[in-house]
Design a protein around this motif. Structure first.
Motif: not given
Length: 466
Positions: A174, A279, A283
């Protein structure tokens, strides 16, 4: 007579696994998630915004392939149960299936320059092949978790390492997938996805081999199952606790797959984040699941794992509704909420997967048959049915709410549909799981009694063989 002291000597001290072996076992799921993690998180996005397929068509694709793949799972479990090799029944498939898995992943994320009709055919074929090879590798891997030790506490610990390391793999994906897509594709996102997923698949190959070489199978069936495959399917249905576990697997996966597949749409269109922040947001959520996995043993050593599982699911019902109460544009508050939600969510995952070994023990105790492959594959069957349902449900919801692919200004009904997917649907899944496991009877005391009975039976068989 098997005393408690002898039980502890035989099943706890002698089967206390090393950290090296637990990590080796964890590498197997890390390998799977180097490929399957991005599929869960990004496949719908890849097909709508990169491959440019219609969301309704994607729903049909996901539903057809995943249902077919799910039906194949029990057959793979039965084949694995009947496998005989110097490496055991399940470990060989990690060795034999790793390279084909890598190749099928490369095919999956390749976008051919061809007609629309051929692209649709290719997408179906590539996903079908990848899912089939995933079955060949993943069913034996999941079965390995039930035979690596017969100690219920060590099973939880193995699953704890497994999901922590799977979380690390998903976190890596990720964090790096979208940036790698931009870097490796040099502006061409189609090629970027292909090369990024090829890199991930090669890393997964190394992890599969590590799992193969660092683990071993210890739990052996006291009596070989000579039944035919179809008769074994009927026999497993007599294991009432397995039926609950398999149904629970379907329900338990609904929050994970629905929210996991829709969160990129939530971050992009509801929170209005750019690629970098998307992102980071995803994450951080994955990193939180790693911490949740590592917290599992803290709870299960203090309380019965069945009670822990039910209690946490009820807490998550109310937490999931928090998406409706928090301003999505308040990034700090939403980020903190998402982290806490994912930590608590993941605590129950190793518990659920440890149940698979327990219901297999229960089946051997009740029916006199150990069916580790079918037991695990039946749960994977339920998982993949859930994956098929959830993938199709996301795509259908997007289609019904007039979602416009890659359009920053989505209609109000599309935004409401995305919020529905990340909040209300998971809440329903959590509640259904908690209610179902009220009927699950394999608590700490019951499993101890079953282990004592199986140990006595094993010693009796050994005496008769002499």
């Amino acid at each position: 007579m098997i005393t408690e002291e002898l039980f502890n000597k035989d099943t706890t001290r002698l089967e206390r696994l090393s950290i090296k072996e637990k990590m080796g076992f964890g590498f197997g799921d890390a390998a799977c998630n180097m490929i399957w993690g991005p599929i869960t998180m990004f496949l719908t996005y890849f097909y709508t915004d990169i491959y440019r397929l219609d969301p309704a068509l994607i729903a049909s694709l996901l539903l057809f392939v995943r249902v077919f793949d799910a039906v194949a799972d029990p057959f793979m479990g039965a084949v694995a149960d009947r496998t005989r090799s110097r490496w055991g029944r399940f470990r060989p498939y990690l060795l034999w299936g790793a390279v084909p898995f890598v190749i099928s992943c490369m095919m999956m994320f390749y976008t051919p320059e061809a007609s629309e009709r051929f692209k649709i055919f290719y997408a179906f074929a590539a996903y079908f092949i990848l899912s089939g090879i995933y079955t060949i590798v993943n069913i034996p891997y999941c079965s390995l978790g039930g035979v690596i030790t017969s100690n219920p506490e060590e099973r939880v610990s193995c699953q704890q390492y497994r999901f922590a390391m799977a979380g690390v793999a998903i976190l890596f994906c990720s964090l790096t997938l979208l940036p790698l897509v931009e870097f490796l594709g040099s502006g061409n996102r189609q090629m970027g996805f292909f090369w990024a997923m090829t890199l991930f698949a090669l890393m997964g190959l190394a992890m599969f081999l590590t799992c193969f070489y660092t683990t071993r199978e210890r739990v052996k069936a006291l009596q070989e199952n000579e039944e035919g495959i179809f008769r074994s399917f009927i026999s497993i249905l007599k294991n009432d606790q397995w039926v609950i576990c398999a149904a629970g697997m379907f329900l338990d996966c609904v929050p994970s797959f629905i929210r996991g597949g829709a969160i990129i749409f939530f971050a992009k269109y509801v929170m209005q984040l750019n690629t970098t922040w998307i992102t980071l947001f995803m994450s951080v959520g994955v990193a939180a699941t790693i911490l949740g996995s590592m917290l599992t043993k803290y709870f299960t050593t203090r309380w019965c794992k069945v009670r822990v599982y039910i209690g946490i699911k009820l807490v998550l019902v109310f937490m999931s509704l928090g998406f409706y109460l928090i301003d999505p544009l308040n990034l700090t508050l939403m980020l903190v909420f998402y982290v806490v939600l994912n930590i608590i969510h993941q605590i129950t995952t190793p518990i659920l997967w440890s149940f698979i070994g327990d219901v297999d023990d229960y089946g051997e105790w009740k029916l006199g048959k150990r069916m580790s492959g079918i037991c695990a594959s039946g749960n994977l069957f339920a998982l993949k049915l859930s994956l098929a349902f959830c993938g199709a449900f996301i795509a259908i919801t997007l289609s019904l709410t007039d979602y416009i692919p890659d359009n920053p200004a989505q209609p109000a009904q599309a935004l409401s549909g995305i919020l529905f997917l990340v909040s209300l649907v998971p809440a329903i899944g959590y509640l259904a799981s908690a209610l179902l496991f009220r009927f699950y009877r394999l608590d700490r005391h019951t499993m101890r009694e079953i282990q004592l009975a199986l140990l006595a039976r094993e010693k009796s068989v050994k005496r008769d063989e002499r």
